[in-house]
Design a protein around this motif. Structure first.
Motif, PDB file in Angstrom:
ATOM      1  N   PHE A 178       0.987  -0.951   0.160  1.00 38.69           N
ATOM      2  CA  PHE A 178       0.161   0.153  -0.030  1.00 38.69           C
ATOM      3  C   PHE A 178       0.888   1.528   0.298  1.00 38.69           C
ATOM      4  O   PHE A 178       2.360   1.215  -0.002  1.00 38.69           O
ATOM      5  N   PHE A 194      -2.810   8.709   0.957  1.00 38.71           N
ATOM      6  CA  PHE A 194      -4.031   7.548   2.175  1.00 38.71           C
ATOM      7  C   PHE A 194      -4.488   9.172   2.580  1.00 38.71           C
ATOM      8  O   PHE A 194      -3.415  10.500   2.752  1.00 38.71           O
ATOM      9  N   GLU A 219      -7.151   5.048   2.031  1.00 42.98           N
ATOM     10  CA  GLU A 219      -5.745   4.623  -0.041  1.00 42.98           C
ATOM     11  C   GLU A 219      -6.504   5.258  -0.660  1.00 42.98           C
ATOM     12  O   GLU A 219      -7.201   4.170  -1.743  1.00 42.98           O
TER      13      GLU A 219
END
Length: 249
Positions: A67, A72, A87
């Protein structure tokens, strides 16, 4: 609290704050800071301050799935002792702590991303306002544990602003549509209540009764992107009363 360890990397770290009760039913907290170190092995540097030790500790962990911290959005939301972020790049919810990670894909029926992300009554929920395609529509999705150890997004509310009734301030009627409407906050306990910013006013939206009520006018809100991030302390542990037989002895 001791000073935060310095950061020398160029990437901005993520911060979060977790409150919980320890085994002695005393309120405690942890402050976490996460910074991605390497892309290849998904290594993350974690700085954590614990009230129990009153010290900062450092650790380097590897996440099993990739990720991107730089994509974010929103402030961290605490859910089940994890810090959750949205995200944007992969359009999903990511939960982190030093030793655990959880990933929640957004509902399949949700096509426009998240307009607000937070907690109400201990449940994780997301809000969607489709915008130009249907500027008067608002949806609220709730993450529910429908099967043991398996969470699922459930549509809790779907309302149309043009079908709602104003209890006051009818002059705002023409602005009850995107992009004039922003989600300001969830009610901490009542899942039917949503606080909105419409034009320059804070408005209480009762999605069950389908009513809108002007609470206060803040002229400066017309020029900024406003939202509040509610932080609610965990419920006190429920005391278990002694049995009558025990008291008799």
């Amino acid at each position: 609290m001791a000073c935060t360890p310095p950061v020398h990397q160029h990437e901005t770290p993520l911060h979060g704050f977790i409150c919980s009760y320890d085994k002695h039913k005393q309120l405690t907290y942890r402050v976490l800071r996460l910074l991605k170190i390497g892309d290849k092995n998904m290594e993350i540097k974690v700085d954590m301050f614990s009230l129990d030790t009153r010290e900062w500790t450092k650790s380097l962990v590897s996440c099993p799935r990739r990720f991107d911290l730089s994509f974010f959005a929103t402030a961290a939301v605490v859910y089940k002792d994890l810090l959750f972020w949205w995200e944007i790049k992969r359009n999903r919810i990511v939960g982190c702590d030093p030793n655990n990670y959880r990933f929640f894909e957004l509902p399949v029926q949700m096509e426009h991303g998240i307009d607000y992300f937070g907690l109400c009554g201990g449940s994780l929920r997301i809000c969607e306002i489709p915008g130009q395609e249907d500027p008067s529509l608002l949806r609220v999705w709730v993450l529910k544990d429908v099967v043991k150890n398996e969470d699922k997004w459930c549509l809790e509310h779907e309302v149309y602003f043009n079908q709602m009734t104003w209890k006051n301030s009818t002059w705002l009627t023409e602005y009850v549509k995107s992009p004039y409407v922003q989600v300001f906050a969830y009610h901490p306990n009542d899942g039917d209540i949503l606080y909105l910013v419409i034009k320059s006013g804070i408005v209480l939206c009762n999605m069950q009764r389908k009513t809108l009520e002007m609470l206060h006018d803040f002229p400066m809100l017309a020029h900024v992107c406003a939202c509040a991030h509610t932080s609610v302390l965990p419920w006190w542990p429920t005391p278990i009363p002694s049995s009558p037989l025990q008291n008799a002895t």
